[in-house]
Design a protein around this motif. Structure first.
Motif, mmCIF file in Angstrom:
data_model
loop_
_atom_site.group_PDB
_atom_site.id
_atom_site.type_symbol
_atom_site.label_atom_id
_atom_site.label_comp_id
_atom_site.label_asym_id
_atom_site.label_seq_id
_atom_site.Cartn_x
_atom_site.Cartn_y
_atom_site.Cartn_z
ATOM 1 N N ARG A 1 2.090 1.581 -3.442
ATOM 2 C CA ARG A 1 1.016 2.070 -4.302
ATOM 3 C C ARG A 1 0.856 3.588 -4.168
ATOM 4 O O ARG A 1 0.674 4.291 -5.169
ATOM 5 C CB ARG A 1 -0.306 1.384 -3.950
ATOM 6 N N THR A 2 0.925 4.077 -2.936
ATOM 7 C CA THR A 2 0.815 5.512 -2.699
ATOM 8 C C THR A 2 1.929 6.258 -3.425
ATOM 9 O O THR A 2 1.697 7.300 -4.062
ATOM 10 C CB THR A 2 0.884 5.808 -1.187
ATOM 11 N N LEU B 1 0.836 -1.207 0.000
ATOM 12 C CA LEU B 1 0.000 0.000 0.000
ATOM 13 C C LEU B 1 0.870 1.256 0.000
ATOM 14 O O LEU B 1 0.536 2.254 -0.653
ATOM 15 C CB LEU B 1 -0.941 -0.014 1.208
ATOM 16 N N ASN B 2 1.991 1.213 0.717
ATOM 17 C CA ASN B 2 2.922 2.344 0.687
ATOM 18 C C ASN B 2 3.540 2.488 -0.702
ATOM 19 O O ASN B 2 3.720 3.610 -1.208
ATOM 20 C CB ASN B 2 4.013 2.157 1.739
ATOM 21 N N SER C 1 -3.951 5.093 0.218
ATOM 22 C CA SER C 1 -3.367 4.644 -1.050
ATOM 23 C C SER C 1 -4.280 4.881 -2.249
ATOM 24 O O SER C 1 -3.846 4.811 -3.395
ATOM 25 C CB SER C 1 -3.041 3.145 -0.970
#
Length: 271
Positions: A187-188, A184-185, A260
């Motif tokens: 993706r962000t 998710l990090n 995200s």
């Protein structure tokens, strides 16, 4: 254990870890080390399952997190050529800081005479470094293998700790939660047009042509999202067996998902 009690204990442990991290000279030249509160929370909950004294719980939690911080610090060491004296000094001191943080775990665990845990963490360090070498150096590696590396990089310390404490269920929960958080990090960052190491690995497998970033960004996100969806399904199944973990970690995961920009309901609808 109530959430407010857990928060209080985590705050206390954070303060104790920060005391070990303080070195006046190093702090003049390098970034402050970051403590991953989620990993600390997972370690704390695992330790709470065992019949340990308060001192033992504290020593295990602090020493394990110092190993994690040492690894995270070493990962900040730049690989590109540096010329300026200040940059050379920063690189040298960052390596030294990682070694300094790592040395504390030997000291703390020796105080409670747990040589087995010292060996456990040493094995974790070795496995994580091996996976980092594969992830960052092997450009020909498949996407599936790269994702496996990320699993091991993010969760090996907790998996080895769970083995040491004979808590097999927690291995799956820690592995999936930390893998999802890392993705998710990633993706962000990708959404913010940061061409991360993970994005580079995926793009290399997608095309050998000189496609521009915008042309492959959506394809990269679709692959990352697919892995996130499957990981979330596995995590929810594990949480059904351990409701305490669900209560403590589900809200955190929702925050990471919201940040995200991932739309989980899209994958539910598509089935």
């Amino acid at each position: 254990m109530k959430n407010n009690d857990t928060s209080r204990i985590i705050t206390t442990l954070m303060n104790k870890i920060n005391k070990r991290l303080q070195h006046p000279y190093l702090m003049l030249f390098i970034e402050d080390p970051v403590i991953d509160e989620d990993k600390l929370l997972l370690i704390h909950i695992m330790l709470n399952e065992k019949d340990l004294s308060e001192e033992e719980r504290e020593q295990y939690a602090v020493s394990t997190m110092l190993v994690q911080i040492a690894l995270d610090t070493h990962e900040k060491v730049t690989l590109h050529d540096v010329i300026e004296d200040a940059d050379v000094k920063n690189r040298q001191l960052t390596v030294l800081a990682g070694d300094y943080y790592s040395s504390w775990y030997y000291h703390l665990l020796s105080e409670i005479k747990d040589l087995s845990m010292i060996r456990t963490l040493a094995q974790a360090i070795q496995e994580i470094n091996e996976n980092k070498m594969q992830f960052y150096k092997n450009k020909q590696q498949s996407i599936e293998k790269s994702m496996e590396n990320l699993h091991r990089i993010e969760s090996t310390i907790l998996l080895k700790t769970a083995d040491h404490l004979h808590l097999p269920l927690w291995k799956g929960i820690a592995d999936e939660f930390l893998f999802m958080k890392r993705l998710l990090n990633e993706r962000t960052s990708i959404m913010n047009n940061d061409f991360t190491p993970m994005a580079k690995k995926i793009s290399h497998q997608l095309t050998r042509s000189k496609s521009n970033w915008n042309g492959i960004k959506q394809q990269i996100l679709e692959i990352v999202d697919g892995y996130l969806f499957h990981s979330k399904n596995r995590l929810e199944k594990l949480w059904s067996e351990e409701p305490v973990m669900y209560g403590l970690l589900d809200q955190k995961m929702k925050q990471y998902i919201d940040r995200s920009g991932l739309r989980m309901e899209r994958y539910v609808e598509e089935g």
